[in-house]
Design an enzyme around this catalytic site. Structure first.
Site, PDB file in Angstrom:
ATOM      1  N   ARG A 284       0.834  -1.212   0.000  1.00 57.00           N
ATOM      2  CA  ARG A 284       0.000   0.000   0.000  1.00 57.00           C
ATOM      3  C   ARG A 284       0.865   1.258   0.000  1.00 57.00           C
ATOM      4  NH1 ARG A 284      -3.227  -0.515   5.055  1.00 57.00           N
ATOM      5  NH2 ARG A 284      -1.390  -1.673   5.638  1.00 57.00           N
TER       6      ARG A 284
ATOM      7  N   ASN B 250      -6.270  -2.917   2.465  1.00 58.79           N
ATOM      8  CA  ASN B 250      -6.237  -4.366   2.576  1.00 58.79           C
ATOM      9  C   ASN B 250      -7.659  -4.899   2.642  1.00 58.79           C
ATOM     10  OD1 ASN B 250      -3.441  -4.605   2.604  1.00 58.79           O
ATOM     11  ND2 ASN B 250      -3.297  -4.602   4.825  1.00 58.79           N
TER      12      ASN B 250
END
Length: 90
Positions: free
Chosen positions: A20, A38
């Site tokens: 990320r 996520n």
């Protein structure tokens, strides 16, 4: 080409490897807004909004991801721009 948004779900070894963070950095370099989150099933969901060519460049980058990750598959769908400001991870 104008503004567009895509939702990308990335599967493989993509959680707990900085995916990320690196996605955020790449998106900001490309001037995109959106997010990388996520998912409970182990995938990462990315929404990228911005100039169509830049969104496609991020999609191409996500097919490989950062060197710490192992991308196995991606699903891409076009979505309506949601007016995101900046690029968030969470």
């Amino acid at each position: 080409m104008g503004e567009m948004a895509k939702k990308i779900r990335v599967s493989g070894l993509v959680q707990g490897v900085g995916f990320r963070f690196y996605t955020q950095r790449e998106a900001e370099k490309l001037g995109l807004s959106g997010y990388a989150h996520n998912l409970p099933d182990g995938r990462v969901e990315v929404v990228a909004e911005g100039e169509a060519g830049q969104v496609q460049r991020l999609v191409d980058w996500l097919k490989v991801g950062p060197s710490s990750a192992l991308v196995e598959d991606i699903e891409v769908e076009e979505v309506a721009p949601g007016g995101h400001r900046g690029f968030e991870t969470g």
